[in-house]
Design a protein around this motif. Structure first.
Motif, PDB file in Angstrom:
ATOM      1  N   SER A  68       0.757   5.779   2.170  1.00  0.00           N
ATOM      2  CA  SER A  68       1.638   4.739   1.661  1.00  0.00           C
ATOM      3  C   SER A  68       0.860   3.770   0.763  1.00  0.00           C
ATOM      4  O   SER A  68       1.358   3.345  -0.301  1.00  0.00           O
ATOM      5  CB  SER A  68       2.329   4.078   2.859  1.00  0.00           C
ATOM      6  OG  SER A  68       2.194   2.698   2.849  1.00  0.00           O
ATOM      7  N   HIS A  69      -0.371   3.469   1.118  1.00  0.00           N
ATOM      8  CA  HIS A  69      -1.180   2.574   0.283  1.00  0.00           C
ATOM      9  C   HIS A  69      -1.436   3.196  -1.096  1.00  0.00           C
ATOM     10  O   HIS A  69      -1.328   2.522  -2.118  1.00  0.00           O
ATOM     11  CB  HIS A  69      -2.506   2.253   0.979  1.00  0.00           C
ATOM     12  CG  HIS A  69      -3.282   1.167   0.312  1.00  0.00           C
ATOM     13  ND1 HIS A  69      -3.077  -0.172   0.560  1.00  0.00           N
ATOM     14  CD2 HIS A  69      -4.256   1.224  -0.642  1.00  0.00           C
ATOM     15  CE1 HIS A  69      -3.883  -0.886  -0.198  1.00  0.00           C
ATOM     16  NE2 HIS A  69      -4.622  -0.059  -0.939  1.00  0.00           N
ATOM     17  N   GLU A  72       0.363   5.572  -2.592  1.00  0.00           N
ATOM     18  CA  GLU A  72       1.617   5.694  -3.352  1.00  0.00           C
ATOM     19  C   GLU A  72       2.061   4.340  -3.909  1.00  0.00           C
ATOM     20  O   GLU A  72       2.521   4.256  -5.060  1.00  0.00           O
ATOM     21  CB  GLU A  72       2.711   6.331  -2.477  1.00  0.00           C
ATOM     22  CG  GLU A  72       2.434   7.830  -2.260  1.00  0.00           C
ATOM     23  CD  GLU A  72       3.480   8.535  -1.399  1.00  0.00           C
ATOM     24  OE1 GLU A  72       3.510   9.782  -1.427  1.00  0.00           O
ATOM     25  OE2 GLU A  72       4.249   7.827  -0.687  1.00  0.00           O
ATOM     26  N   ASN A  73       1.873   3.302  -3.109  1.00  0.00           N
ATOM     27  CA  ASN A  73       2.218   1.961  -3.599  1.00  0.00           C
ATOM     28  C   ASN A  73       1.380   1.559  -4.809  1.00  0.00           C
ATOM     29  O   ASN A  73       1.805   0.749  -5.626  1.00  0.00           O
ATOM     30  CB  ASN A  73       2.043   0.913  -2.495  1.00  0.00           C
ATOM     31  CG  ASN A  73       3.123   1.043  -1.432  1.00  0.00           C
ATOM     32  OD1 ASN A  73       4.156   1.681  -1.672  1.00  0.00           O
ATOM     33  ND2 ASN A  73       2.880   0.465  -0.266  1.00  0.00           N
ATOM     34  N   ALA A  74       0.186   2.132  -4.903  1.00  0.00           N
ATOM     35  CA  ALA A  74      -0.680   1.835  -6.052  1.00  0.00           C
ATOM     36  C   ALA A  74      -0.366   2.754  -7.233  1.00  0.00           C
ATOM     37  O   ALA A  74      -1.058   2.727  -8.250  1.00  0.00           O
ATOM     38  CB  ALA A  74      -2.148   1.953  -5.643  1.00  0.00           C
TER      39      ALA A  74
END
Lengths: 259, 259
Positions: free
Chosen positions: B25-26, B28-30
Motif C-alpha cells: 500500500s505504501h 502504490e500510494n507513491a
C-alpha cells in the motif's frame, strides 16, 4: 553403529546417487546399520505450514513456532515429521548429502530442517537463566551424535578458497554446520566437499569414493570442528557475545571456533 | 517504477503479513506498480525436478543444470517458472521478504531461487574467456535492477552482532545477498532486519513501519552494498581469487566489498 543419511538429489543416476549407494554399501559392509531418508524419493513436503500440526492452534492464527511447540508436546505432529525425529533418535551419526545450489542446500532439504526441527525438539530446549541460555550450541536433544556434510558443487575449488569470489567454503557452510547442526547438539565433523563435478571421470570418481570411504571409516575417530559451546563460559549471557578477552577486537564466523 | 515482492510466510495474520500489506500500500500510494509473488498463497512448488522441463531430456537421465539450459533455450520451462522470470524482467526493484528460519530463507523461497534461476537466465550467461568469466557477480540478466531483503527474526540483535553467537547478520546473509542477488546482476541494497519479533507491540510495529517506509521511499537513491564486480579487474581469471595486492593477507566474506 547406526547411521542416518539425509539425502537430496532429484536423479538417482547422478554422481550424488552413485555416492549415496557407495556410502550405504560401504557402511553396511563395515557392520553398521544404515537408514536413508531419500527426500526426493519420499516426495518430502518442503513447506512448513499449518498442516504440520494435528493439534488445535495455540492462538487465533497459525504461528510457526508456537504451533510447532504445541504439536510436539502433545504428540500431534504430522506423521512424516515425527518419523524423521525418531530416525534422529535412533542414529549415532547423521550424514547430510546434497549438491550445493545457490550456496546452500536444495529447498527440499531446507524443508526437512524447517519442519523436523520442531520447537521442543531442536530449539526452545532447556532452561533460560543468567548462566544458561537454553540447551543449544553444543548442548541439546542431539548431543552425543555426530554429523557430517557430504557436498558436491559444480564450481572450482579456487572459487571457494579463502580469497575466492564465492567466499570461503567454511564460511558458506557455517550457517549449516554451526546454525543447524551444532545448535541442537551435534558434534560436527569437517565436511567432505567435491568440486567441479562436471569434470568427473572414472579416475576422479574412484578418488571421490576413496576419500568418502576414509571419512566413513573414521566417523567415530575424527576430531569435530572446535565450535565454542554457548554455556561453557566463553559468552556473556544473555547478550551472547563472545567475551571481550577472547580474540579481542576480532569478529566474523571464525571467532566461534576455539583456536 | 515497477516493484516485485517475493514473499514467503505461511500465515497472512502475522507480522510478516502485516508488513507485506503495508509495503504494497505504501508503494502504490507513491505511484509505483506492485506485484507480489506470495509463495505460500501460490502453493509454489519448492523442489527442482524433472517436471520443471517440458523439453526432451538433454541426456539419458535428468540433469538439473543441463535440462534447465535446454528448457530455457527452447522456451519449454514449466509455466510457473517462466511466469516468475517474466515478473523479474518487468521489475525495476525486487524485495525478498521472509522470516529467517535456521539462518536462511524458508524452503519455499529457496525453491523459488532453485527453480526460477535457470541456466541461461541467472547463470551460465555470457562468454567465458581469459578476461571475462561469464556475466555474473555484478553483470547478468538482472543488472540495472535493485534488490533488497526484508527479514524478520525471533533472535536478539546482539546475538547477530559482530561477535554474537549466531554470527554477524551481514555474514549470514552474504550467501543470499552476494551469491543469489549480486550474482545475476542485481544492485543489492542494505537489508532491513527486524529482530526479536516475539516482543512486537503496537509501538514497535509503528517503528517497523516507519523504517520500512523510509527504505521504500529511498529504493532508488540508497547506495547499494559495495560488492566487487568479477570482471572489473579485482580478480585473477579464471582462478577468481582476489588480486594479491588487494586486502593483502585477508580472507573471508568481507574482502569482496570495496572498502
Amino acid at each position: 553403529m547406526n547411521v542416518l543419511m539425509i539425502y537430496a538429489h532429484p536423479e538417482s543416476h547422478s554422481l550424488n546417487g552413485a555416492l549415496n549407494k557407495f556410502a550405504v554399501s560401504h557402511l553396511e559392509n563395515a557392520g553398521h546399520h544404515v537408514q536413508v531418508s531419500d527426500l526426493y524419493a519420499m516426495n518430502w513436503k518442503s513447506q512448513l505450514d499449518a498442516n504440520d500440526t494435528l493439534a488445535p492452534l495455540a492462538g487465533d492464527h497459525f504461528h510457526p513456532s508456537m504451533d510447532s511447540k504445541q504439536a510436539f508436546e502433545q504428540g500431534l505432529q504430522s506423521a512424516d515429521i515425527a518419523a524423521e525425529q525418531e530416525k534422529l533418535r535412533w542414529a549415532d551419526a547423521v550424514i547430510f548429502q546434497f549438491p550445493l545450489w545457490w550456496f546452500s542446500m536444495p529447498a527440499i532439504m531446507k524443508g526437512w530442517f524447517d519442519r523436523v526441527y520442531a520447537y521442543g525438539f531442536a530449539y526452545g530446549v532447556g532452561e533460560h537463566s543468567d548462566t544458561h541460555w537454553g540447551d543449544r550450541y553444543g548442548e541439546g536433544s542431539l548431543s552425543g551424535k555426530r554429523a557430517m556434510l557430504l557436498v558436491t558443487t559444480g564450481g572450482w575449488e579456487s572459487h571457494y578458497s579463502p580469497r575466492g569470489i564465492n567466499g570461503p567454503i567454511d564460511d558458506i557452510l557455517f550457517p549449516i554446520q554451526h546454525g543447524m547442526l551444532f545448535y541442537p547438539g551435534f558434534e560436527v565433523l569437517p565436511p567432505l566437499v567435491i568440486y567441479h563435478t562436471s569434470k568427473t571421470d572414472d579416475k576422479k570418481y574412484a578418488s571421490y569414493c576413496q576419500q568418502l570411504a576414509h571419512r566413513l571409516d573414521t566417523l567415530w575417530q575424527a576430531e569435530p570442528l572446535p565450535f565454542r559451546q554457548q554455556n561453557a563460559g566463553d559468552y556473556v549471557i544473555p547478550a551472547l557475545t563472545l567475551r571481550e578477552d577472547i580474540a579481542p577486537g576480532e569478529g566474523g564466523f571464525g571467532v566461534h571456533m576455539k583456536s
